[in-house]
Design a protein around this motif. Structure first.
Motif, PDB file in Angstrom:
ATOM      1  N   ALA A 134       6.749   2.816   5.048  1.00  0.00           N
ATOM      2  CA  ALA A 134       6.000   4.057   4.816  1.00  0.00           C
ATOM      3  C   ALA A 134       5.614   4.196   3.354  1.00  0.00           C
ATOM      4  N   GLU A 135       6.516   3.795   2.455  1.00  0.00           N
ATOM      5  CA  GLU A 135       6.216   3.886   1.026  1.00  0.00           C
ATOM      6  C   GLU A 135       5.039   2.980   0.663  1.00  0.00           C
ATOM      7  N   LEU A 136       4.943   1.828   1.303  1.00  0.00           N
ATOM      8  CA  LEU A 136       3.801   0.943   1.078  1.00  0.00           C
ATOM      9  C   LEU A 136       2.503   1.647   1.462  1.00  0.00           C
ATOM     10  N   ARG A 147       1.575   4.246  -1.128  1.00  0.00           N
ATOM     11  CA  ARG A 147       0.952   3.663  -2.318  1.00  0.00           C
ATOM     12  C   ARG A 147      -0.482   3.210  -2.047  1.00  0.00           C
ATOM     13  N   LEU A 148      -0.823   3.112  -0.758  1.00  0.00           N
ATOM     14  CA  LEU A 148      -2.207   2.807  -0.391  1.00  0.00           C
ATOM     15  C   LEU A 148      -3.046   4.069  -0.230  1.00  0.00           C
ATOM     16  N   GLY A 149      -2.395   5.234  -0.394  1.00  0.00           N
ATOM     17  CA  GLY A 149      -3.140   6.484  -0.390  1.00  0.00           C
ATOM     18  C   GLY A 149      -2.788   7.504   0.665  1.00  0.00           C
ATOM     19  N   LEU A 150      -1.897   7.153   1.606  1.00  0.00           N
ATOM     20  CA  LEU A 150      -1.524   8.109   2.643  1.00  0.00           C
ATOM     21  C   LEU A 150      -0.452   9.074   2.133  1.00  0.00           C
ATOM     22  N   PRO A 151      -0.421  10.308   2.643  1.00  0.00           N
ATOM     23  CA  PRO A 151       0.700  11.192   2.337  1.00  0.00           C
ATOM     24  C   PRO A 151       1.961  10.705   3.053  1.00  0.00           C
TER      25      PRO A 151
END
Length: 319
Positions: free
Chosen positions: A70-72, A75-79
């Motif tokens: 989820a953290e990846l 970092r790609l722009g999702l909340p």
């Protein structure tokens, strides 16, 4: 009884099955959002941050895989909440897809589809009585794949499943025990015992290694005899837990145990893990948290479907 022989392929095309899995998982994801996520947004963000930063309590700090995935996405722009919702969608879709294919090794397309919808019907009950537990969808997928691999005697596939699964939830440590249950007395000792021992060592090594990496953490729910006695008292006297148990086992309470001598030996042996599962979660978990019992679905649903087919075939023959 119209049970297909193992290895029979699904009659639904991969595209149709994928579409149906994604459509149902989307609805289930929206239901989860409304039932759980929208009421716990601040808690979800803080819990996610604690795990990513290595500040989480036992046992969640050691269940980091889904959080890091989820953290990846973050970092790609999702909340944060959107990232976990997307992973739930993907893992739930995959579980439904794989479960149908697993069932197709025994059943016709229509019966496999019934089992597919039985899993989909169980999942909403697993969304009750918790605030955030993101490891369950992947844990379910791992157990379905593991049962499928064991049934088709692809034991080498269990190693990556155990390795990945142990980074997500320690319940995967039961897979080597399950492997021993379904192989003992059925296959030659030399063909399965080295695999079962190696899988147990792999799981135990990851379990211990995570504690070396992250350090020992205080449990958020207590530990020791006090936890054990507390869980027993809570579970024995909590009516909602027993209702949830009825919701989870549903038809399996009536049909999964009927005519066991006529069922595939693989499923009969796999049943041995059920009392172990029940004893563990009755002692260190809450009975009302049905999500804890989802790994039993690949055992109970096929047994239920076989008994239903046998029962329904009786009047047809008589006619």
């Amino acid at each position: 009884m119209s049970v297909a022989q193992p290895g029979v392929q699904s009659r639904l095309t991969p595209f149709t099955l994928a579409y149906l899995s994604l459509a149902l998982a989307s609805g289930l994801g929206l239901l989860h959002w409304r039932m759980v996520d929208v009421h716990n947004l601040d808690f979800m963000r803080s819990w996610h941050s604690a795990i990513i930063e290595g500040r989480g309590p036992y046992p969640d700090q050691y269940r980091f895989l889904t959080f890091f995935l989820a953290e990846l996405l973050v970092r790609l722009g999702l909340p944060v909440t959107g990232a976990h919702s997307l992973l739930r969608l993907l893992f739930t879709s995959a579980s439904l897809y794989v479960f149908y294919r697993y069932l197709a090794g025994w059943f016709s397309a229509m019966t496999s589809l019934l089992g597919f919808f039985m899993l989909a019907a169980i999942l909403p009950f697993s969304y009750l009585f918790y605030r955030m537990q993101v490891t369950d969808p992947l844990n379910l997928l791992i157990f379905i794949l593991a049962l499928w691999a064991m049934r088709d005697r692809r034991d080498l596939a269990l190693y990556p499943l155990v390795a990945v699964g142990m980074l997500n939830r320690e319940a995967v440590i039961l897979i080597p025990i399950l492997c021993a249950c379904v192989r003992a007395g059925v296959a030659p000792l030399r063909s399965w015992l080295p695999h079962a021992l190696a899988l147990a060592l792999l799981a135990a090594g990851i379990y211990a290694g995570l504690r070396l990496v992250f350090g020992l953490r205080e449990p958020y729910a207590g530990s020791g005899l006090a936890l054990l006695l507390g869980c027993w008292r809570f579970n024995a006297g909590h009516w909602a837990g027993w209702v949830q148990l009825l919701a989870f086992f549903n038809l399996a309470l009536i049909f999964a145990w009927r005519g066991l001598s006529r069922r595939p030996i693989f499923l009969r042996r796999a049943l041995w893990i059920v009392p172990i599962f029940m004893a563990i979660h009755f002692s260190v978990g809450h009975l009302r948290e049905i999500r804890l019992y989802l790994p039993l679905v690949p055992i109970l649903v096929p047994l239920t479907l076989m008994a239903l087919e046998e029962r329904l075939a009786g009047p047809a023959r008589a006619a």
